[in-house]
Design a protein around this motif. Structure first.
Motif, PDB file in Angstrom:
ATOM      1  N   GLU A 128      -8.419   1.309   5.651  1.00  0.00           N
ATOM      2  CA  GLU A 128      -7.089   0.938   6.152  1.00  0.00           C
ATOM      3  C   GLU A 128      -6.240   0.218   5.109  1.00  0.00           C
ATOM      4  OE1 GLU A 128      -9.957  -2.326   7.139  1.00  0.00           O
ATOM      5  OE2 GLU A 128      -9.967  -0.135   7.429  1.00  0.00           O
ATOM      6  N   PHE A 129      -6.769   0.010   3.907  1.00  0.00           N
ATOM      7  CA  PHE A 129      -5.993  -0.628   2.843  1.00  0.00           C
ATOM      8  C   PHE A 129      -6.139   0.210   1.579  1.00  0.00           C
ATOM      9  CE2 PHE A 129      -4.327  -3.722  -0.062  1.00  0.00           C
ATOM     10  CZ  PHE A 129      -3.534  -4.561   0.698  1.00  0.00           C
ATOM     11  N   PRO A 130      -5.446   1.354   1.503  1.00  0.00           N
ATOM     12  CA  PRO A 130      -5.596   2.248   0.349  1.00  0.00           C
ATOM     13  C   PRO A 130      -4.972   1.672  -0.911  1.00  0.00           C
ATOM     14  CG  PRO A 130      -3.888   3.068   1.830  1.00  0.00           C
ATOM     15  CD  PRO A 130      -4.538   1.900   2.536  1.00  0.00           C
ATOM     16  N   HIS A 131      -5.448   2.163  -2.053  1.00  0.00           N
ATOM     17  CA  HIS A 131      -4.936   1.679  -3.328  1.00  0.00           C
ATOM     18  C   HIS A 131      -3.711   2.490  -3.761  1.00  0.00           C
ATOM     19  CE1 HIS A 131      -7.400   5.091  -4.565  1.00  0.00           C
ATOM     20  NE2 HIS A 131      -6.922   5.021  -5.801  1.00  0.00           N
ATOM     21  N   LEU A 132      -2.969   1.950  -4.701  1.00  0.00           N
ATOM     22  CA  LEU A 132      -1.795   2.623  -5.258  1.00  0.00           C
ATOM     23  C   LEU A 132      -2.286   3.576  -6.344  1.00  0.00           C
ATOM     24  CD1 LEU A 132       0.620  -0.445  -5.455  1.00  0.00           C
ATOM     25  CD2 LEU A 132       0.550   1.332  -3.695  1.00  0.00           C
ATOM     26  N   ALA A 133      -2.682   4.772  -5.922  1.00  0.00           N
ATOM     27  CA  ALA A 133      -3.318   5.715  -6.833  1.00  0.00           C
ATOM     28  C   ALA A 133      -2.324   6.386  -7.769  1.00  0.00           C
ATOM     29  CB  ALA A 133      -4.073   6.771  -6.027  1.00  0.00           C
ATOM     30  N   ASP A 134      -1.108   6.596  -7.301  1.00  0.00           N
ATOM     31  CA  ASP A 134      -0.072   7.283  -8.068  1.00  0.00           C
ATOM     32  C   ASP A 134       0.759   6.254  -8.831  1.00  0.00           C
ATOM     33  OD1 ASP A 134       2.203   8.646  -8.951  1.00  0.00           O
ATOM     34  OD2 ASP A 134       2.231   9.974  -7.217  1.00  0.00           O
TER      35      ASP A 134
ATOM     36  N   PHE B   1      -4.060  -2.911  -4.748  1.00  0.00           N
ATOM     37  CA  PHE B   1      -5.230  -2.467  -5.503  1.00  0.00           C
ATOM     38  C   PHE B   1      -4.833  -1.290  -6.379  1.00  0.00           C
ATOM     39  CE2 PHE B   1      -7.439  -4.906  -2.383  1.00  0.00           C
ATOM     40  CZ  PHE B   1      -8.717  -5.152  -2.861  1.00  0.00           C
ATOM     41  N   LEU B   2      -5.366  -1.255  -7.591  1.00  0.00           N
ATOM     42  CA  LEU B   2      -5.205  -0.097  -8.458  1.00  0.00           C
ATOM     43  C   LEU B   2      -6.414   0.821  -8.394  1.00  0.00           C
ATOM     44  CD1 LEU B   2      -3.466  -1.661 -11.589  1.00  0.00           C
ATOM     45  CD2 LEU B   2      -2.481  -0.879  -9.415  1.00  0.00           C
ATOM     46  N   ALA B   3      -7.466   0.394  -7.724  1.00  0.00           N
ATOM     47  CA  ALA B   3      -8.669   1.187  -7.483  1.00  0.00           C
ATOM     48  C   ALA B   3      -9.008   1.049  -5.998  1.00  0.00           C
ATOM     49  CB  ALA B   3      -9.821   0.694  -8.357  1.00  0.00           C
ATOM     50  N   PRO B   4      -9.857   1.906  -5.455  1.00  0.00           N
ATOM     51  CA  PRO B   4     -10.171   1.814  -4.028  1.00  0.00           C
ATOM     52  C   PRO B   4     -10.629   0.423  -3.620  1.00  0.00           C
ATOM     53  CG  PRO B   4     -10.984   3.884  -4.901  1.00  0.00           C
ATOM     54  CD  PRO B   4     -10.476   3.107  -6.080  1.00  0.00           C
TER      55      PRO B   4
ATOM     56  N   VAL C 211       0.854  -1.182   0.000  1.00  0.00           N
ATOM     57  CA  VAL C 211       0.000   0.000   0.000  1.00  0.00           C
ATOM     58  C   VAL C 211       0.893   1.236   0.000  1.00  0.00           C
ATOM     59  CG1 VAL C 211      -1.888  -1.181   1.223  1.00  0.00           C
ATOM     60  CG2 VAL C 211      -0.125   0.021   2.530  1.00  0.00           C
ATOM     61  N   PRO C 212       0.331   2.404  -0.255  1.00  0.00           N
ATOM     62  CA  PRO C 212       1.160   3.611  -0.228  1.00  0.00           C
ATOM     63  C   PRO C 212       1.877   3.767   1.112  1.00  0.00           C
ATOM     64  CG  PRO C 212      -0.977   4.094  -1.191  1.00  0.00           C
ATOM     65  CD  PRO C 212      -1.057   2.693  -0.670  1.00  0.00           C
ATOM     66  N   GLY C 213       3.181   3.983   1.042  1.00  0.00           N
ATOM     67  CA  GLY C 213       3.956   4.267   2.246  1.00  0.00           C
ATOM     68  C   GLY C 213       4.552   3.080   2.955  1.00  0.00           C
ATOM     69  N   ASN C 214       4.297   1.837   2.500  1.00  0.00           N
ATOM     70  CA  ASN C 214       4.852   0.702   3.250  1.00  0.00           C
ATOM     71  C   ASN C 214       5.916  -0.065   2.474  1.00  0.00           C
ATOM     72  OD1 ASN C 214       3.331  -1.023   1.498  1.00  0.00           O
ATOM     73  ND2 ASN C 214       2.968  -2.475   3.173  1.00  0.00           N
ATOM     74  N   THR C 215       6.491   0.540   1.447  1.00  0.00           N
ATOM     75  CA  THR C 215       7.504  -0.167   0.668  1.00  0.00           C
ATOM     76  C   THR C 215       8.645  -0.642   1.551  1.00  0.00           C
ATOM     77  OG1 THR C 215       6.944   1.147  -1.286  1.00  0.00           O
ATOM     78  CG2 THR C 215       9.047  -0.006  -1.318  1.00  0.00           C
ATOM     79  N   GLY C 216       8.999   0.143   2.556  1.00  0.00           N
ATOM     80  CA  GLY C 216      10.074  -0.240   3.459  1.00  0.00           C
ATOM     81  C   GLY C 216       9.746  -1.424   4.347  1.00  0.00           C
ATOM     82  N   GLU C 217       8.466  -1.787   4.453  1.00  0.00           N
ATOM     83  CA  GLU C 217       8.044  -2.916   5.286  1.00  0.00           C
ATOM     84  C   GLU C 217       8.088  -4.248   4.527  1.00  0.00           C
ATOM     85  OE1 GLU C 217       6.967  -3.072   8.431  1.00  0.00           O
ATOM     86  OE2 GLU C 217       6.625  -0.976   8.977  1.00  0.00           O
ATOM     87  N   LEU C 218       8.157  -4.195   3.193  1.00  0.00           N
ATOM     88  CA  LEU C 218       7.946  -5.404   2.405  1.00  0.00           C
ATOM     89  C   LEU C 218       9.012  -6.464   2.646  1.00  0.00           C
ATOM     90  CD1 LEU C 218       6.688  -3.940  -1.002  1.00  0.00           C
ATOM     91  CD2 LEU C 218       5.396  -4.478   1.070  1.00  0.00           C
ATOM     92  N   GLU C 219      10.263  -6.047   2.767  1.00  0.00           N
ATOM     93  CA  GLU C 219      11.319  -7.037   2.949  1.00  0.00           C
ATOM     94  C   GLU C 219      11.138  -7.817   4.245  1.00  0.00           C
ATOM     95  OE1 GLU C 219      16.187  -7.547   2.881  1.00  0.00           O
ATOM     96  OE2 GLU C 219      15.304  -5.561   2.604  1.00  0.00           O
ATOM     97  N   LEU C 220      10.817  -7.129   5.338  1.00  0.00           N
ATOM     98  CA  LEU C 220      10.627  -7.827   6.613  1.00  0.00           C
ATOM     99  C   LEU C 220       9.413  -8.749   6.553  1.00  0.00           C
ATOM    100  CD1 LEU C 220      11.543  -8.329   9.479  1.00  0.00           C
ATOM    101  CD2 LEU C 220      10.285  -6.276  10.190  1.00  0.00           C
TER     102      LEU C 220
ATOM    103  N   ALA D  94       3.797 -10.272  -7.034  1.00  0.00           N
ATOM    104  CA  ALA D  94       2.859  -9.169  -6.857  1.00  0.00           C
ATOM    105  C   ALA D  94       1.499  -9.602  -7.390  1.00  0.00           C
ATOM    106  CB  ALA D  94       3.344  -7.934  -7.608  1.00  0.00           C
ATOM    107  N   ILE D  95       0.494  -9.622  -6.535  1.00  0.00           N
ATOM    108  CA  ILE D  95      -0.861  -9.989  -6.947  1.00  0.00           C
ATOM    109  C   ILE D  95      -1.715  -8.723  -6.910  1.00  0.00           C
ATOM    110  CG2 ILE D  95      -0.543 -12.342  -6.145  1.00  0.00           C
ATOM    111  CD1 ILE D  95      -2.364 -11.681  -3.756  1.00  0.00           C
ATOM    112  N   VAL D  96      -2.468  -8.487  -7.968  1.00  0.00           N
ATOM    113  CA  VAL D  96      -3.038  -7.152  -8.171  1.00  0.00           C
ATOM    114  C   VAL D  96      -4.512  -7.221  -8.541  1.00  0.00           C
ATOM    115  CG1 VAL D  96      -2.797  -4.976  -9.421  1.00  0.00           C
ATOM    116  CG2 VAL D  96      -0.761  -6.358  -8.952  1.00  0.00           C
ATOM    117  N   HIS D  97      -5.297  -6.403  -7.834  1.00  0.00           N
ATOM    118  CA  HIS D  97      -6.685  -6.122  -8.225  1.00  0.00           C
ATOM    119  C   HIS D  97      -6.620  -4.985  -9.233  1.00  0.00           C
ATOM    120  CE1 HIS D  97     -11.132  -5.467  -7.071  1.00  0.00           C
ATOM    121  NE2 HIS D  97     -10.856  -4.596  -8.031  1.00  0.00           N
ATOM    122  N   ALA D  98      -6.900  -5.298 -10.486  1.00  0.00           N
ATOM    123  CA  ALA D  98      -6.694  -4.345 -11.575  1.00  0.00           C
ATOM    124  C   ALA D  98      -8.019  -3.820 -12.120  1.00  0.00           C
ATOM    125  CB  ALA D  98      -5.873  -4.990 -12.693  1.00  0.00           C
ATOM    126  N   GLU D  99      -8.421  -2.656 -11.632  1.00  0.00           N
ATOM    127  CA  GLU D  99      -9.489  -1.863 -12.234  1.00  0.00           C
ATOM    128  C   GLU D  99      -8.998  -0.416 -12.227  1.00  0.00           C
ATOM    129  OE1 GLU D  99     -13.888  -3.234 -11.491  1.00  0.00           O
ATOM    130  OE2 GLU D  99     -12.788  -3.434  -9.596  1.00  0.00           O
TER     131      GLU D  99
END
Length: 452
Positions: free
Chosen positions: A162-168, A154-157, A133-142, A186-191
Motif C-alpha cells: 500500500e506504499f509503493p515507491h517512486l519507480a519512474d 521511497f526510491l526502492a520498494p 507515492v505514485p498518483g497522489n501528487t494532487g493530495e499533497l497540498e491538502l 521531502a524525506i527520502v529512503h534512497a536505495e
C-alpha cells in the motif's frame, strides 16, 4: 503535584544549548520560564524544588523517524506501546512515519484515521509525516494544510504494497516539484532498485550474504539521482537513515553547489558492526544494512564534523513471527525476515555509550538527538532544548550508570531488539512532559502536533 509559582529543576549537569554546566531551571505552566545560575532560584511556599544532584538534566529527545504502524498493523506496534517506550527512553516527541499502517498517511482521509487512532493514547507528543507515492501528487497540498511535517518517499520498494515507491524518474520529479512549490520537506529512503536487483540474493542465515544483497552502491547511486532531481526542482530534501559513508562526498558536493539537503543516521549504524552480527540473528536486519567497522568510524567522523542533521531511531518493529529470529525459534533467514530495528527506548544510552568512548559530551548527544531533529521539523523554540520559552520536556539521565538490555524491560509491543543482552552506559531515571512527570502506569498526557 501542585505547580504553584512553578518548579525549579536543579542539576550540577544541565545540557544547555551553549554547553553543559550547573544550573537552575524554572518551569511555569508547562514551559521553561528561566534558566539561572546553580542555586539562584530558591524554593518557597509557592515554588517546588526538584534537586537532581549529580544526575544530568537533558531536554526531551525528538525522534523524527518512528514507525508506529497503527491502525492496520497494531500487532506490530501501537501508539500506546510506542509512546511508553519513547518516554522510558527519554524521548518526549516523535514524528510517525506514513507507512506500515493501513491506511497509509497518503491522503487527508488517511491522516484523519491515523490521528483518531492516536487521540488520547499517547504518553509523549506525536506529529505525523505524509507520504508521497505514485498518483497522489494532487493530495499533497491538502495533507500539508492538515499539518503533516513533510512527505516521505521511497526510491526502492518499501516492503508493503500500500506504499509503493517512486519507480519512474518522472514520478520523483513531479513529487519534488510539488513539494518545492509548497515549501515542504521531502524525506527520502534512497536505495537504487536496479543496483539491488543486480546484487546477489542468497537466502539463508549468513549475515554477509544479506549485506551483499544491499551494497553501498545502492545508496550512493540513489543519492546521486535524488540530488540531481533536487537540484533541478529546487526541493529541500532530507536523506533518511544513511548507513553508507560513500554518500558523504556526494552530500558535500551538492551542498557546495547550493542544493538544500540534510541527512540523518541512526543509533544502530553508530553502534553495531557487520563483522560482529551473528548468523541467524535477524534482529539486526534493517534496510539499508549495518555495515563494517571502517564505515562506522567514517559515520562517527561525519557526525562530529556536523554533516548529519540528526540521529534518530528508525524504530521499525514487527511481530516475533515476522522477524524469524534464531533466538525466538525462527529460521534465522535474513532474506525472508522483516527488516527493521526496534530501539526507541534504548537509543539515548546506545549513542551515549559510543559517544563518550570517542570523547564527545552530553551536549553533543543532545545536539544530535534533540536540537537537530527539532530544527529539522520546525520545532526549534518549542522542543529540543533547555531554554526559556521551550516546552518543559525534560529528562533526568544518569550518564555513568551501566545496565544490560533485557527484552522483558522494554515497552514496545514485541520484545525483539538487537540490543538484547548488550551492556550500555547511561540510564534514564525520569521523564517530564511539559513539567509533569510521565507516569507509564497512569493516564497519557501527550498531544498530537501539527506543523507550525
Amino acid at each position: 503535584m501542585s505547580l504553584g509559582d512553578g518548579v525549579v529543576f536543579r542539576s550540577r549537569r544541565v545540557a544547555l544549548p551553549d554547553g553543559e554546566r550547573p544550573a537552575d531551571v524554572l518551569v511555569r505552566a508547562g514551559r521553561i520560564a528561566q534558566v539561572a545560575a546553580y542555586g539562584a532560584l530558591e524554593a518557597d511556599g509557592e515554588r517546588e524544588l526538584t534537586d537532581l544532584g549529580g544526575l544530568a538534566l537533558l531536554p526531551g529527545l525528538v525522534d523524527t523517524h518512528v514507525h508506529v504502524n497503527e491502525p492496520g498493523r497494531t500487532e506490530w506496534e501501537g501508539f500506546a506501546s510506542a509512546t511508553r517506550a519513547a518516554a522510558a527512553g527519554g524521548v518526549t516527541t516523535i514524528v510517525d512515519m506514513p507507512l506500515n499502517s493501513v491506511p497509509p498517511t497518503t491522503s487527508s482521509g488517511g491522516l484523519a484515521v491515523k490521528r483518531k487512532a492516536a487521540e488520547g493514547r499517547v504518553w509523549v507528543d506525536v506529529g505525523f509525516w505524509g507520504g508521497a507515492v505514485p498518483g497522489n501528487t494532487g493530495e499533497l497540498e491538502l495533507l500539508y494544510r492538515d499539518g503533516v511535517f513533510g512527505f516521505k518517499s521511497f526510491l526502492a520498494p518499501s516492503g508493503v504494497e500500500e506504499f509503493p515507491h517512486l519507480a519512474d524518474p518522472a514520478e520523483l520529479t513531479a513529487a519534488l516539484t510539488e513539494q518545492a512549490r509548497l515549501g515542504a520537506l521531502a524525506i527520502v529512503h534512497a536505495e537504487d532498485p536496479a543496483v539491488l536487483d543486480a546484487a546477489p540474493h542468497v537466502p539463508g542465515r549468513r549475515y554477509r550474504d544479506f549485506l551483499a544483497s544491499r551494497p553501498d552502491e545502492a545508496e550512493s547511486a540513489a543519492v546521486a539521482a535524488l540530488l540531481e532531481c533536487a537540484r533541478r526542482t529546487g526541493a529541500r530534501v532530507h536523506l533518511l537513515h544513511v548507513s553508507s559513508a560513500t554518500v558523504l562526498p556526494l552530500l558535500r558536493r551538492a551542498r557546495a553547489d547550493g542544493v538544500r539537503v540534510t541527512a540523518e543516521t541512526c543509533p544502530h549504524y553508530l553502534t553495531f558492526l557487520a563483522e560482529q552480527v551473528p548468523d541467524g540473528e535477524t534482529e539486526f536486519k534493517c534496510c539499508p544494512p549495518i555495515r563494517g567497522a571502517a564505515n562506522r568510524e567514517l559515520l562517527w567522523q561525519a557526525l562530529a564534523d556536523g554533516e548529519f542533521a540528526a540521529v534518530v531511531s528508525d524504530h521499525s518493529p514487527s511481530t516475533v513471527a515476522l522477524k524469524l529470529g534464531r533466538r525466538t525459534g525462527g529460521s534465522g533467514d535474513f532474506a525472508a525476515a522483516w527488516g527493521g530495528i526496534a530501539s526507541l527506548q534504548v537509543g539515548l544510552p546506545a549513542v551515549w555509550s559510543e559517544a563518550r568512548r570517542r570523547g564527545h559530551s552530553l551536549a553533543d548527544v543532545v545536539r544530535w538527538m534533540a536540537a537537530g531533529p527539532a530544527d529539522l521539523v520546525g520545532l526549534t523554540g518549542t522542543k529540543g532544548a533547555v531554554a526559556a520559552g521551550c516546552d518543559a520536556d525534560l529528562v533526568a539521565f544518569d550518564p555513568d550508570a551501566e545496565f544490560t538490555v533485557r527484552p522483558e524491560g522494554l515497552h514496545h509491543r514485541n520484545p525483539v531488539t538487537p540490543y538484547a543482552g548488550r551492556t550500555l552506559t547511561g540510564q534514564v531515571r525520569r521523564t517530564w512532559l511539559r513539567g509533569r512527570p510521565v507516569e507509564l502506569g497512569g493516564e497519557p498526557s501527550g498531544r498530537l502536533l501539527v506543523r507550525r
